[in-house]
Enzyme design. Structure first.
Site, PDB file in Angstrom:
ATOM      1  N   LYS A 229      -8.664   2.445   0.918  1.00 19.76           N
ATOM      2  CA  LYS A 229      -7.550   2.576   1.862  1.00 19.76           C
ATOM      3  C   LYS A 229      -7.936   1.854   3.147  1.00 19.76           C
ATOM      4  CE  LYS A 229      -3.368   3.923   2.224  1.00 19.76           C
ATOM      5  NZ  LYS A 229      -2.374   3.349   1.340  1.00 19.76           N
TER       6      LYS A 229
ATOM      7  N   SER B  86       1.828   2.319  -1.916  1.00 18.41           N
ATOM      8  CA  SER B  86       1.606   3.496  -1.091  1.00 18.41           C
ATOM      9  C   SER B  86       2.900   4.312  -0.986  1.00 18.41           C
ATOM     10  CB  SER B  86       1.062   3.089   0.280  1.00 18.41           C
ATOM     11  OG  SER B  86       0.180   4.081   0.776  1.00 18.41           O
TER      12      SER B  86
END
Length: 617
Positions: free
Chosen positions: A207, A411
């Site tokens: 991430k 996402s």
């Protein structure tokens, strides 16, 4: 009403709004009298316009300038009019669905005998370009010719041009295909010098959206994942172009030594090298191309050009009229842009505005199924869930939901897709990025450096939080726990909807981005396909034999529609010098985008489902 706390986001919003206000004020003071005159002239001209008539065999010129998008942004018509310039439309947009409609209509229109691709000002992701390329294939299969012409071909332009029967380059032009790269700006040292503290909370090895604020370079894990991703994208690009052009993929981009050696063989003439490499079919000046096209489609003797109709003019001539009679339909909602809270204009996804569109589909008795077109890197976790909850209500009402992923659905873009009955992605869609992060900035050291300190009292330690004080360890722990909970909810959602175990999801999550092709192998999407396949699947799930397609979108009032159309017609009458972008505009644009991106982080809990490197396309 309480004042908003002074945060990095609010500062960015204030600076951008101030700059934008000053720009618009100056523009309106200088040009508004001219605009009034132009609009009056346009009204007179429009009233006397003759209907466009096409002769059989006319060439359709796809002079595409701007970004190819699933949904256009709604912009101030005055600003749009003054910023337009045929040779330089950085912020212009071309609607993908309109372009596909025009090409498919031209395929069956006997008045159109050929298509000319003029792509000098166009940019787009490979997924959208592939959709256009497939439409060009259908045009060619109808026995019609596609010719591409350009002074310069970059990566996007050359990809689409490769679908043409012939590509011609100006003798002084160049083909420059550079592959894919993923670079970012990193602010850790700059923030340290400004004594700004960035508190990052995240779950997921890959991430990397927060890395620019906590590092001065890309982490090894992010480099590994991103390199694999861009290699995957490039292999798809190279295979398609090489097949279209009948060359080896290795000949598409030469290493530096080989390129220089071959360039020297042609005395530095990159255009001749392009012919030798098979990148283009020949070199033609504008006059030589005009003569060649006259031989192909005939001459417009009055204007001394080959018989042609431009994209915008042809679309006005053939654009579909809305159906007046209610019929059973598959609804289409476009979720394009960053996911933010509240109501957002087209071009961004608002938690409430997009949920309202889905609700509209739920209560429309003529809508039997929904295709959600997702083209988003994600954004607010709260708004993403708000949209998903409304999709669940739609499904509970007995209406199937099919997702068609565009260039990216990562996402938060994947979060709103996960609960669909069926998911399609293109081979080069960027998806996944299943992870979550939080970002809070504090300025206590910045203020202390200039002699400003924050102090006071509060009823408890939670109320004492301020951007001017450091975060307490307990508050940091609470935020991190909230982020960890969010990650568990994300992988649990995916596990439930995709019939996978938590361990299986966690292994392919961790914030990692996948291509659509790889995502299908991993079970994150059901099938490789685009909008046509998604529409057909939605109709099948709803047991519809025949159906119409209804686009569900935010509607403009009749007054807004009139003003938009009036100023769009006026743009062609503005003098060229009035629309040129100068250096100041370009610098403003660069900084404006940076500030705008910061301002988009608006989640009420400070938690985000966002993919940083999903702008590769």
């Amino acid at each position: 009403m309480a004042k908003k706390p002074l945060t990095l986001k609010n500062i960015a919003i204030f600076i951008w709004d101030l700059l934008n206000f000053v720009r618009k004020l100056i523009i309106n003071m200088v040009f508004f009298p001219i605009l009034i005159l132009v609009v009056v002239i346009v009204a007179v001209v429009i009233s006397g316009e003759e209907e466009l008539k096409l002769e059989t065999g006319t060439a359709l010129v796809l002079d595409l300038s701007g970004n190819l998008v699933d949904q256009t942004r709604r912009v101030d018509p005055v600003s749009k009019l003054l910023s337009q310039n045929k040779g330089n439309q950085e912020n212009a947009e071309v609607l993908l669905s309109d372009l596909l409609y025009v090409i498919d209509n031209a395929t069956h229109d006997e008045r159109i005998g050929a298509i000319v691709l003029d792509l000098s000002g166009m940019s787009a992701g490979i997924s959208k370009l592939t959709a256009v390329g497939e439409a060009l294939k259908r045009f060619r299969e109808a026995g019609k010719k596609v010719v591409a012409i350009g002074d310069w071909f970059g990566r996007s332009q050359f990809y689409l041009a490769s679908y043409a029967d012939e590509i011609y380059l100006n003798p002084r032009g160049e083909v420059f295909v550079d592959g894919y790269a993923a670079y970012n700006l990193y602010f850790k040292s700059a923030l340290e010098k400004l004594k700004v503290k960035t508190h990052v909370f995240r779950v997921g090895t890959y991430k990397s959206a927060v890395e620019p604020y906590i590092r001065d370079d890309m982490s090894p894990a992010a480099k590994e994942a991103t390199q694999l991703l861009i290699d995957d994208l490039w292999s798809s690009y190279a295979a398609t172009v090489a097949t279209n052009r009948g060359i080896e993929p290795a000949e598409l981009v030469l290493d530096a030594d080989t390129y220089l050696a071959r360039l020297n063989q042609f005395d530095g003439d990159s255009a001749e090298l392009a012919v030798k490499q098979g990148w283009v079919d020949g070199l033609k000046s504008d006059e030589e191309f005009r003569q060649a096209m006259i031989e192909l489609v005939g001459e417009d003797t009055e204007n001394h050009i080959f018989r042609q109709v431009h994209y915008a003019d042809y679309f006005k001539l053939v654009q579909p009229q809305p159906s007046l009679l209610p019929v059973d339909s598959v609804g289409v909602i476009v979720a394009k842009g960053t996911i933010m809270n509240g109501y957002q204009a087209p071009g961004d996804i608002g938690g409430k505005s997009t949920a309202e569109l889905i609700r509209e589909a739920r209560f429309d008795d003529n809508i039997k199924a929904l295709v959600l077109r997702v083209d988003s890197p994600g954004g607010s976790a709260f708004a993403s869930e708000e949209i998903r909850q409304e999709l669940l209500a739609l499904k509970a009402a007995g209406k199937p939901v099919v997702v068609s992923m565009g260039s990216l659905a990562a996402s938060g873009g994947y979060w709103i897709s996960a609960s669909a009955d069926y998911i399609y992605a293109t081979p080069t869609t960027l998806t996944g990025s299943i992870g979550i992060f939080g970002l809070i900035t504090t300025f206590e050291d910045s203020l202390a450096a200039i002699g400003v300190h924050a102090d006071g009292v509060a009823t408890n330690e939670w109320a004492a939080h301020s951007p001017f004080k450091s975060l307490s360890p307990k508050l940091e722990a609470a935020i991190q726990r909230n982020i960890e909970r969010g990650y568990k909810e994300f992988i649990s959602l995916v596990a439930q909807e995709r019939n996978m175990s938590l361990e299986q999801v966690d292994a392919i999550a961790q914030g990692r981005v996948w291509s659509g092709k790889k995502a299908q192998e991993l079970g994150l999407v059901d099938e490789i396909g685009d909008m046509p396949e998604a529409l057909a699947k939605a109709a099948t799930l709803a047991d519809m034999q025949t159906f119409d397609i209804k686009l569900i979108e935010q509607e403009m009032s009749p007054e807004e529609q009139f003003i938009q159309e009036m100023f769009a017609s006026a743009s062609s009458l503005l003098p060229q010098s009035a629309t040129q972008n100068d250096l100041v505009d370009k610098l403003m644009s660069v900084w404006g985008k940076v500030l705008e991106n910061i301002a988009r982080f608006d989640d009420p809990k400070g938690t985000y489902l966002y993919c940083e490197y999903c702008q590769l396309q």
